[in-house]
Design an enzyme around this catalytic site. Structure first.
Site, PDB file in Angstrom:
ATOM      1  N   LYS A  83       0.853  -1.191   0.000  1.00 61.53           N
ATOM      2  CA  LYS A  83       0.000   0.000   0.000  1.00 61.53           C
ATOM      3  C   LYS A  83       0.888   1.240   0.000  1.00 61.53           C
ATOM      4  CE  LYS A  83      -4.401   0.478   2.393  1.00 61.53           C
ATOM      5  NZ  LYS A  83      -4.978   0.533   3.738  1.00 61.53           N
TER       6      LYS A  83
HETATM    7  C1  E4P Z   1      -8.362   0.762   4.181  1.00 64.37           C
HETATM    8  O1  E4P Z   1      -7.575   0.472   3.334  1.00 64.37           O
HETATM    9  C2  E4P Z   1      -8.344   2.078   4.868  1.00 64.37           C
HETATM   10  O2  E4P Z   1      -7.136   2.302   5.463  1.00 64.37           O
HETATM   11  C3  E4P Z   1      -9.492   2.148   5.829  1.00 64.37           C
HETATM   12  O3  E4P Z   1     -10.669   1.659   5.204  1.00 64.37           O
HETATM   13  C4  E4P Z   1      -9.703   3.518   6.429  1.00 64.37           C
HETATM   14  O4  E4P Z   1     -10.882   3.514   7.186  1.00 64.37           O
HETATM   15  P1  E4P Z   1     -11.233   4.656   8.266  1.00 64.37           P
HETATM   16  O5  E4P Z   1     -11.529   5.910   7.516  1.00 64.37           O
HETATM   17  O6  E4P Z   1     -12.438   4.119   8.971  1.00 64.37           O
HETATM   18  O7  E4P Z   1     -10.034   4.773   9.144  1.00 64.37           O
END
Ligand code: E4P
Length: 218
Positions: A83
């Site tokens: 990522k």
């Molecule tokens: C996933 O890849 C993201 O990091 C995650 O869905 C972020 O979610 P949040 O906005 O609830 O922290």
């Protein structure tokens, strides 16, 4: 539509993987911190439980270090998706890692323009954060619709739309109606998808009537 789960908690991952609903896992530095686990260890363990893509995020902000981190994370298991954040160094790292044959998930996407750049950089997944847009009174799902339209206009753009920052079942249903490829769900949201008060009420009534018969299937 594929479901990933958005957590680094092994107990939830194992429990939900057993339902057959889990096609992958996403983590981020906040979720790793919340788990209290060593980053590399927990990613390795998740990769043993789930065969699909497991996102592990770089923490560097410059291109060179992102590349080193990304290559190290990708060595943990074949199903690691590295990522990277949607910044210019992140897009450059996305291109380099994708060229190496590594899956890349470009994260922190908040605009269709950013999603277009990620696809051109060869991202395997783009992660638009719908909940965080809703939080600032902007329609998160509208972003999914715009990205879907743009990607569908060009056969060369192969990036999968991974709806992130999902807060409730309505996000999931709207994403499915729009043709998003993946939604990454907190365990609570995945569990909530199966819930309906009429299911609970109906089952209660069936069991009460069944008890009156005095019968047993076994
Ligand atoms: C996933 O890849 C993201 O990091 C995650 O869905 C972020 O979610 P949040 O906005 O609830 O922290």
């Amino acid at each position: 539509m594929k479901f990933f789960i958005d957590t680094a908690e092994l107990r939830d991952i194992k429990d939900l993987a057993a339902t057959g609903m889990v096609d992958g896992v996403t983590t981020n530095p906040s979720l790793i911190a919340k788990s209290g686990r060593n980053f590399l260890d927990v990613i390795a363990e998740i990769c043993e439980v789930v065969a699909g893509p497991v996102s592990a995020e770089v923490t560097a902000t410059d291109f060179e270090t992102m590349l080193v981190e990304g290559r190290k994370l990708a060595k943990i298991a074949d199903n690691v998706a590295v990522k990277v954040p949607l910044t210019w160094p992140g897009l450059k790292a996305c291109k380099a890692l994708s060229d190496d044959g590594i899956m890349v998930n470009v994260t922190l996407c908040f605009s269709p323009a950013q999603a277009l750049l990620a696809a051109k950089a060869g991202a395997t997944f783009i992660s638009p954060f719908v909940g965080r847009l809703d939080d600032i009174a902007t329609d998160g799902m509208e972003l999914i619709s715009e990205i879907r339209q743009i990607y569908d206009n060009y056969d060369a753009l192969k990036t999968e739309i991974l709806v992130a920052s999902v807060r409730h079942p309505r996000h999931v249903i709207d994403a499915a109606k729009m043709g998003a490829d993946v939604a990454t769900l907190p365990p609570s949201v995945l569990r909530a998808l199966a819930s309906h008060p009429l299911t609970d009420r109906g089952l209660e009534a069936f069991l009460a009537d069944w008890a009156k018969t005095g019968q047993s299937v076994l």
